[in-house]
Design a protein around this motif. Structure first.
Motif, PDB file in Angstrom:
ATOM      1  N   LEU A  27       0.832  -1.200   0.000  1.00  0.00           N
ATOM      2  CA  LEU A  27       0.000   0.000   0.000  1.00  0.00           C
ATOM      3  C   LEU A  27       0.868   1.253   0.000  1.00  0.00           C
ATOM      4  CD1 LEU A  27      -2.734   1.514   0.381  1.00  0.00           C
ATOM      5  CD2 LEU A  27      -2.446   1.139   2.841  1.00  0.00           C
ATOM      6  N   SER A  28       1.896   1.247   0.823  1.00  0.00           N
ATOM      7  CA  SER A  28       2.799   2.393   0.908  1.00  0.00           C
ATOM      8  C   SER A  28       3.428   2.701  -0.444  1.00  0.00           C
ATOM      9  CB  SER A  28       3.887   2.105   1.948  1.00  0.00           C
ATOM     10  OG  SER A  28       4.863   3.119   1.971  1.00  0.00           O
ATOM     11  N   GLY A  29       3.880   1.647  -1.147  1.00  0.00           N
ATOM     12  CA  GLY A  29       4.486   1.852  -2.455  1.00  0.00           C
ATOM     13  C   GLY A  29       3.508   2.391  -3.478  1.00  0.00           C
ATOM     14  N   LEU A  30       2.261   1.908  -3.422  1.00  0.00           N
ATOM     15  CA  LEU A  30       1.256   2.377  -4.372  1.00  0.00           C
ATOM     16  C   LEU A  30       0.902   3.840  -4.129  1.00  0.00           C
ATOM     17  CD1 LEU A  30      -0.563   1.611  -6.722  1.00  0.00           C
ATOM     18  CD2 LEU A  30      -2.280   0.841  -5.061  1.00  0.00           C
ATOM     19  N   ILE A  31       0.848   4.249  -2.865  1.00  0.00           N
ATOM     20  CA  ILE A  31       0.566   5.657  -2.549  1.00  0.00           C
ATOM     21  C   ILE A  31       1.673   6.551  -3.098  1.00  0.00           C
ATOM     22  CG2 ILE A  31       0.351   7.348  -0.671  1.00  0.00           C
ATOM     23  CD1 ILE A  31      -0.943   5.085   0.992  1.00  0.00           C
ATOM     24  N   ALA A  32       2.922   6.134  -2.934  1.00  0.00           N
ATOM     25  CA  ALA A  32       4.043   6.925  -3.449  1.00  0.00           C
ATOM     26  C   ALA A  32       3.961   7.090  -4.966  1.00  0.00           C
ATOM     27  CB  ALA A  32       5.366   6.273  -3.054  1.00  0.00           C
ATOM     28  N   GLU A  33       3.413   6.089  -5.650  1.00  0.00           N
ATOM     29  CA  GLU A  33       3.244   6.175  -7.102  1.00  0.00           C
ATOM     30  C   GLU A  33       2.099   7.116  -7.483  1.00  0.00           C
ATOM     31  OE1 GLU A  33       2.613   2.306  -8.665  1.00  0.00           O
ATOM     32  OE2 GLU A  33       4.558   1.514  -7.990  1.00  0.00           O
ATOM     33  N   GLN A  34       1.008   7.054  -6.732  1.00  0.00           N
ATOM     34  CA  GLN A  34      -0.191   7.803  -7.107  1.00  0.00           C
ATOM     35  C   GLN A  34      -0.203   9.234  -6.577  1.00  0.00           C
ATOM     36  OE1 GLN A  34      -3.960   5.900  -6.722  1.00  0.00           O
ATOM     37  NE2 GLN A  34      -3.256   3.949  -7.549  1.00  0.00           N
ATOM     38  N   VAL A  35       0.568   9.521  -5.539  1.00  0.00           N
ATOM     39  CA  VAL A  35       0.677  10.886  -5.017  1.00  0.00           C
ATOM     40  C   VAL A  35       2.150  11.285  -5.088  1.00  0.00           C
ATOM     41  CG1 VAL A  35       0.235  12.434  -3.064  1.00  0.00           C
ATOM     42  CG2 VAL A  35      -1.285  10.492  -3.476  1.00  0.00           C
ATOM     43  N   VAL A  36       2.516  11.925  -6.164  1.00  0.00           N
ATOM     44  CA  VAL A  36       3.910  12.303  -6.404  1.00  0.00           C
ATOM     45  C   VAL A  36       4.322  13.395  -5.421  1.00  0.00           C
ATOM     46  CG1 VAL A  36       5.525  13.250  -8.103  1.00  0.00           C
ATOM     47  CG2 VAL A  36       3.684  11.700  -8.825  1.00  0.00           C
ATOM     48  N   TYR A  37       5.531  13.239  -4.875  1.00  0.00           N
ATOM     49  CA  TYR A  37       6.016  14.239  -3.909  1.00  0.00           C
ATOM     50  C   TYR A  37       6.265  15.576  -4.602  1.00  0.00           C
ATOM     51  CZ  TYR A  37       8.709  16.437  -0.194  1.00  0.00           C
ATOM     52  OH  TYR A  37       9.137  17.306   0.784  1.00  0.00           O
TER      53      TYR A  37
ATOM     54  N   TRP B 165       3.070  -0.811  17.313  1.00  0.00           N
ATOM     55  CA  TRP B 165       3.107   0.282  16.338  1.00  0.00           C
ATOM     56  C   TRP B 165       4.341   0.164  15.441  1.00  0.00           C
ATOM     57  CZ3 TRP B 165      -1.078   2.988  15.497  1.00  0.00           C
ATOM     58  CH2 TRP B 165      -1.995   3.196  16.526  1.00  0.00           C
ATOM     59  N   VAL B 166       4.098   0.255  14.128  1.00  0.00           N
ATOM     60  CA  VAL B 166       5.174   0.177  13.139  1.00  0.00           C
ATOM     61  C   VAL B 166       5.074   1.392  12.229  1.00  0.00           C
ATOM     62  CG1 VAL B 166       6.191  -1.154  11.258  1.00  0.00           C
ATOM     63  CG2 VAL B 166       5.124  -2.334  13.192  1.00  0.00           C
ATOM     64  N   GLY B 167       6.195   2.080  12.023  1.00  0.00           N
ATOM     65  CA  GLY B 167       6.206   3.304  11.239  1.00  0.00           C
ATOM     66  C   GLY B 167       6.422   3.067   9.756  1.00  0.00           C
ATOM     67  N   PHE B 168       5.794   3.941   8.942  1.00  0.00           N
ATOM     68  CA  PHE B 168       5.944   3.908   7.487  1.00  0.00           C
ATOM     69  C   PHE B 168       6.127   5.343   6.999  1.00  0.00           C
ATOM     70  CE2 PHE B 168       3.634   0.140   8.596  1.00  0.00           C
ATOM     71  CZ  PHE B 168       4.006  -0.835   7.681  1.00  0.00           C
ATOM     72  N   ASP B 169       7.267   5.615   6.397  1.00  0.00           N
ATOM     73  CA  ASP B 169       7.504   6.916   5.770  1.00  0.00           C
ATOM     74  C   ASP B 169       7.310   6.735   4.272  1.00  0.00           C
ATOM     75  OD1 ASP B 169       8.339   9.309   4.723  1.00  0.00           O
ATOM     76  OD2 ASP B 169      10.305   9.310   5.703  1.00  0.00           O
ATOM     77  N   ILE B 170       6.109   7.042   3.803  1.00  0.00           N
ATOM     78  CA  ILE B 170       5.768   6.829   2.397  1.00  0.00           C
ATOM     79  C   ILE B 170       6.616   7.710   1.492  1.00  0.00           C
ATOM     80  CG2 ILE B 170       3.943   7.103   0.674  1.00  0.00           C
ATOM     81  CD1 ILE B 170       3.095   6.188   4.265  1.00  0.00           C
ATOM     82  N   SER B 171       6.868   8.944   1.917  1.00  0.00           N
ATOM     83  CA  SER B 171       7.607   9.892   1.078  1.00  0.00           C
ATOM     84  C   SER B 171       9.002   9.389   0.737  1.00  0.00           C
ATOM     85  CB  SER B 171       7.709  11.252   1.779  1.00  0.00           C
ATOM     86  OG  SER B 171       6.443  11.789   2.037  1.00  0.00           O
TER      87      SER B 171
END
Length: 287
Positions: free
Chosen positions: A135-145, A216-222
């Motif tokens: 999911l994290s990888g797909l968000i990074a693709e669909q919402v460009v920084y 709790w596990v952290g995810f930095d999508i950016s």
């Protein structure tokens, strides 16, 4: 590693303030993966009135703005020792039960776009950790920084519609999607050390998911990583609004401008080189 932070927030008011109050979440806590070695807060144009831990166990300070001032300056300086725990913060603690992190908020309420995003993730949902990485990888693709396209009021749905955003938007989309699957999710605000620069324009934001057996596990999508020893956790909340560094109001102030000077370094700060969060994609992205 030892990370040193210097963070100055300056509010300039068009008119002298009649009355004002600010709530500050600027002091990190010693918790899993980090130990606060020292932390100092100084004020110009404001006076601290109370300090407490809020519903998310964030260190919180209430300050009143001195009547008649046209500027308020809040400066934080400190040092935090960090270790790499592969993004795992640990078991839940604090005043908020886990079910509170399942509720939608105005910034994270799922609509058709978030639902479509979740449906598009090609991974077994029974493998919660693996699914969240996908999911994290797909968000990074669909919402460009891209800085400057969104702001603190942008919702997860709006960020997906724009297809652009910053770390806060990535976190909100991730949180919104995870809650659709009944995974407790929360926003984390803090600092990120980057090897190529010290001067920064803003703090950093990421998300955490509560996974059975891990906590709790952290995810930095950016930045497409789980937070490591380069990260300092300062405040958490159900979304950005509950973890924002400074919130408040000022009566009679007129138009208000805000400037931030932030430095994060692995060296003692002073006259040394300094680093930038928002607006660059070399090495790491912040903001």
């Amino acid at each position: 590693m030892n990370l040193n932070v210097s963070h100055t927030t300056r509010y300039t008011f068009a008119e002298p303030v009649v009355h004002g109050l600010q709530r500050l979440r600027l002091k990190p806590k010693s918790t899993h993966g980090q130990q606060v070695l020292e932390w100092h807060m100084d004020f110009i144009g404001a006076q601290p009135q109370a300090a407490y831990e809020d519903q998310h166990n964030n260190h919180t300070t209430l300050v009143t703005i001195e009547p008649g001032v046209s500027e308020v300056v809040v400066t934080c300086r400190g040092s935090v020792s960090t270790v790499d725990r592969a993004g795992v913060t640990g078991q839940h603690s604090g005043h908020m039960p886990l079910w509170c992190f399942l509720r939608p908020t105005p910034l994270t309420r799922a609509g058709n776009r978030v639902r479509a995003l979740v449906a598009a993730v090609e991974h077994d949902r029974a493998d919660t950790l693996g699914f969240l990485h996908a999911l994290s990888g797909l968000i990074a693709e669909q919402v460009v920084y891209e800085p400057g396209v969104t702001d603190v009021t942008t919702t997860a749905e709006q960020a997906l519609a724009a297809g652009k955003g910053v770390c806060q938007d990535h976190a909100h989309v991730f949180i919104s999607a995870g809650r659709l699957l009944d995974i407790p999710m929360r926003y984390v605000g803090g600092y990120l050390w980057m090897e190529d620069r010290v001067e920064q324009e803003a703090g950093h934001g990421w998300a955490e998911a509560h996974i059975p057996g891990l906590g709790w596990v952290g995810f930095d999508i950016s930045n497409k990583v789980c937070p490591d020893e380069r990260y300092i956790r300062v405040a958490t909340g159900c979304d950005y609004s509950e973890a924002a560094p400074i919130t408040g109001m000022a009566m009679g102030a007129g138009e208000t401008s805000l400037t931030v000077d932030l430095s994060v370094s692995d060296k003692v700060l002073g006259g040394q080189q300094q680093q930038q969060c928002e607006g660059s994609q070399s090495q790491a992205q912040g903001g």
